[in-house]
Design a protein around this motif. Structure first.
Motif, mmCIF file in Angstrom:
data_model
loop_
_atom_site.group_PDB
_atom_site.id
_atom_site.type_symbol
_atom_site.label_atom_id
_atom_site.label_comp_id
_atom_site.label_asym_id
_atom_site.label_seq_id
_atom_site.Cartn_x
_atom_site.Cartn_y
_atom_site.Cartn_z
ATOM 1 N N CYS A 1 0.843 -1.192 0.000
ATOM 2 C CA CYS A 1 0.000 0.000 0.000
ATOM 3 C C CYS A 1 0.881 1.246 0.000
ATOM 4 O O CYS A 1 1.853 1.316 0.758
ATOM 5 C CB CYS A 1 -0.892 -0.004 1.242
ATOM 6 S SG CYS A 1 -1.878 1.494 1.457
ATOM 7 N N ASN B 97 0.257 3.923 1.335
ATOM 8 C CA ASN B 97 0.097 4.577 2.639
ATOM 9 C C ASN B 97 0.410 3.623 3.784
ATOM 10 O O ASN B 97 -0.136 3.763 4.871
ATOM 11 C CB ASN B 97 -1.332 5.119 2.778
ATOM 12 C CG ASN B 97 -1.488 6.029 3.992
ATOM 13 O OD1 ASN B 97 -0.668 6.909 4.238
ATOM 14 N ND2 ASN B 97 -2.537 5.805 4.770
ATOM 15 N N SER C 208 -4.769 2.596 -0.883
ATOM 16 C CA SER C 208 -4.681 3.787 -0.047
ATOM 17 C C SER C 208 -6.044 4.136 0.546
ATOM 18 O O SER C 208 -6.154 4.476 1.729
ATOM 19 C CB SER C 208 -4.162 4.976 -0.860
ATOM 20 O OG SER C 208 -2.817 4.799 -1.196
#
Length: 323
Positions: free
Chosen positions: A182, A184, A230
């Motif tokens: 990911c 994030n 995200s």
């Protein structure tokens, strides 16, 4: 005074060109009670050829099947023995006094987390340029992790992985990294760490260097898969923070949905609309309220339509002001 062990965990994937410099910055720490752990996440660029050199310098090296940086960090955590943890990506660099200065400050204030300003560079740290403004830079101030997240949302900033030093006790509360790939992953992980942190301090000196690379594709929202990953991480953070029933705290996920909207609106308009709807849905203050006219349009028409109208009318206002 005792000298607690600090574990420096370096995940690496096809970063043979950089990881030696990262490892050298770890070895060069003025604070000597450290262990350095390199986890090769299934590299195909012969990174393992560096292992004998690293091991001769006392670095512990491991090779695992490719599973992403977060999975490699988790593996490093399992192998670590430190009372404090420094996560160091293979293309980033630590200033020689980072561990010493942050650790001393954490012990003085009995803090769970410490951060410091960083700078961005591309080829050499002599070319480094400053990152944008930071908040809460006073050495003497102790903040809760939740206060930091409120500032993220209201003051529009963030802290990179390399800038943190983390107490191991806090990691035991927050849990391991989410192994799903990911863009994030660090934001989601340190949101959990901040959520459980009672005391966060800042060492107001540039103590780390973040390398910007041309191949840093994971951090770019250039595919629906990355945008979706995200988006899910933002929802996870929102769900965690909702348990506090604090409207100001919700300004943080509200900001994240705004940033996704802004980054993907050109190439992925439908996903931008989804992010904008989530921004509108969260009943919380926003750093955008300082932009009085833009904020009025957002509140009246929603983020997606309000931005379009504001952008359309802004040149007209400029003409009126000149006349």
């Amino acid at each position: 005074m005792s000298h607690p062990l600090v574990s420096i965990i370096i995940p690496t994937y096809n970063s043979k060109a950089y990881v030696q410099e990262a490892a050298a910055s770890a070895l060069s720490q003025k604070y000597k009670s450290i262990e350095i752990i390199v986890v090769d996440d299934g590299s195909t660029d012969d990174t393992r050829d560096l292992f004998p050199e690293f091991e001769a310098k006392g670095i512990r090296c491991f090779y695992i099947d490719n599973g992403g940086a977060s999975n490699a960090r988790n593996y490093g955590l399992e192998k670590s023995s430190g009372d404090y943890i420094q996560f160091l990506d293979a293309d980033d660099i630590l200033e020689p006094t980072k561990i010493e200065k942050q650790l001393n400050l954490m012990r003085l204030h009995k803090a769970d987390l410490c951060y410091s300003p960083w700078v961005i560079f591309e080829n050499d740290i002599s070319d480094a340029h400053k990152q944008f403004r930071f908040s809460y830079l006073d050495h003497s101030l102790k903040r809760t992790g939740q206060e930091i997240m409120i500032s993220y949302g209201m003051d529009n900033w963030f802290i990179l992985t390399v800038a943190w030093l983390v107490k191991k006790d806090l990691i035991e509360k927050a849990g391991f990294w989410n192994p799903a790939k990911c863009p994030n992953d660090d934001g989601e992980y340190f949101s959990r760490a901040l959520f459980w942190s009672e005391h966060v301090v800042c060492c107001n000196e540039v103590l780390s260097f973040y390398r910007k690379t041309a191949n840093d594709s994971l951090s770019k929202l250039n595919s629906e898969t990355k945008i979706e990953a995200s988006y899910k991480s933002f929802k996870q953070i929102e769900s965690l923070l909702l348990t506090c029933r604090n409207d100001k705290l919700m300004s943080y996920p509200k900001r994240m949905f705004y940033m996704q909207y802004k980054l993907v609106k050109s190439n992925y308009p439908d996903l931008a609309k989804r992010a904008a709807k989530n921004f509108d849905r969260i009943n919380a203050p926003s750093f955008l309220s300082d932009k009085i006219y833009y904020w009025w349009f957002i509140n009246r028409f929603g983020l997606y339509t309000g931005t379009k109208l504001y952008t359309l009318l802004k040149p007209i206002w400029g003409l009126l002001k000149r006349n």
